[in-house]
Design an enzyme around this catalytic site. Structure first.
Site, PDB file in Angstrom:
ATOM      1  N   ASP A 160      36.106  33.931  43.182  1.00 30.76           N
ATOM      2  CA  ASP A 160      36.516  35.116  43.945  1.00 30.76           C
ATOM      3  C   ASP A 160      35.717  35.188  45.239  1.00 30.76           C
ATOM      4  O   ASP A 160      34.616  34.631  45.335  1.00 30.76           O
ATOM      5  CB  ASP A 160      36.240  36.396  43.143  1.00 30.76           C
TER       6      ASP A 160
HETATM    7  N1  URA Z   1      35.530  34.956  36.816  1.00 33.60           N
HETATM    8  C1  URA Z   1      35.681  35.931  37.736  1.00 33.60           C
HETATM    9  O1  URA Z   1      35.949  37.068  37.402  1.00 33.60           O
HETATM   10  N2  URA Z   1      35.539  35.603  39.021  1.00 33.60           N
HETATM   11  C2  URA Z   1      35.220  34.361  39.443  1.00 33.60           C
HETATM   12  O2  URA Z   1      35.105  34.124  40.639  1.00 33.60           O
HETATM   13  C3  URA Z   1      35.060  33.362  38.475  1.00 33.60           C
HETATM   14  C4  URA Z   1      35.211  33.683  37.157  1.00 33.60           C
END
Ligand code: URA
Length: 248
Positions: A105
């Site tokens: 993310d």
């Molecule tokens: N899980 C999440 O919620 N975000 C990420 O970036 C990776 C795994």
């Protein structure tokens, strides 16, 4: 590899677009074995021919593999009209076709592999391969052994999605708790959603390990390096990871 067009070779090696290569050819800036190239569709052998741009040899790299310590605020994409991408951070690549292996993310930090090896990326991301990813997370509120059990059993984190058993290790528990989470899946926002399913909010997330390869602690946020030979071998043969608490 023989008989590749010189404009394709030079654009893959990040010298410019095919149109730009045509211009550079017209301007006499490209040589093949010390002869000025006249046509940009000329065929070359990238492994044996010596191709120079402005007098400097362009060395062929079929594949490149990087480890990046992704900073927050950068998107896991190859192009984005608004935000800086993880590919923008790789400044001295020979290849113009790099992409991130999976996504973190925008606000997630940490280990991200960057390559142009589509087959390897596909294998690492395939749900059937059970490639483990470990995250360090800070979560609002206390984390209990009951939460650990729920992660082991498989948390239902979306209307129809139940996570496969995941490992949750409590480092500290308090107003803000610190944990390691290891799982073999990578659904959208999975770690955040798994905690949300337990009524808890992730306030910081960083991937610290993938396919048995830890994030290099010498890499500061935003820094990257090429993978070592050993790391690449491990990435090509990642250890199978299935969390079975009863036998661990
Ligand atoms: N899980 C999440 O919620 N975000 C990420 O970036 C990776 C795994």
């Amino acid at each position: 590899m023989s008989n590749m067009r010189i404009d394709k070779f030079l654009s893959e090696m990040n010298i410019g677009s095919r149109r730009e290569i045509k211009e550079y050819t017209k301007a006499g800036r490209i040589t093949l074995n010390n002869e000025v190239v006249k046509k940009s569709d000329m065929k070359i052998n990238p492994e044996t021919d010596c191709i120079c741009f402005d007098g400097k040899e362009v060395v062929y790299a079929a594949f490149e593999y990087y480890m990046l310590n992704k900073p927050a605020g950068v998107v896991s994409a190859t192009e984005d009209s608004l935000h800086q991408t993880v590919i923008d951070l790789i400044k001295d690549s020979k290849r113009a076709d790099l992409f991130p292996v999976g996504r973190l993310d925008k606000d997630t930090e940490g280990l991200l592999f960057i390559t142009n090896d589509g087959e390897l990326a596909h294998r690492l991301l395939s749900p059937t391969k059970h490639v483990a990813k470990t995250y360090f997370a800070r979560v609002k509120g206390t984390i209990t052994n009951e939460d650990v059990e729920k992660f082991h059993a498989g948390v239902q984190f979306d209307r129809e999605l139940v996570a496969k058993p995941a490992e949750l290790e409590i480092l500290s528990s308090g107003d803000i708790s610190e944990v390691y989470v290891t799982l073999a899946e990578g659904k959208f926002h999975q770690v955040k959603k798994m905690f949300l399913a337990l009524g808890k909010e992730v306030v910081f997330l960083k991937r610290v390990k993938m396919a048995g390869i830890p994030l290099d602690e010498h890499l500061k946020s935003g820094e990257y390096r090429l993978l070592t030979e050993d790391e690449l071998n491990q990435l090509k043969n990642p250890p199978l990871w299935i969390w079975r608490p009863e036998i661990s």
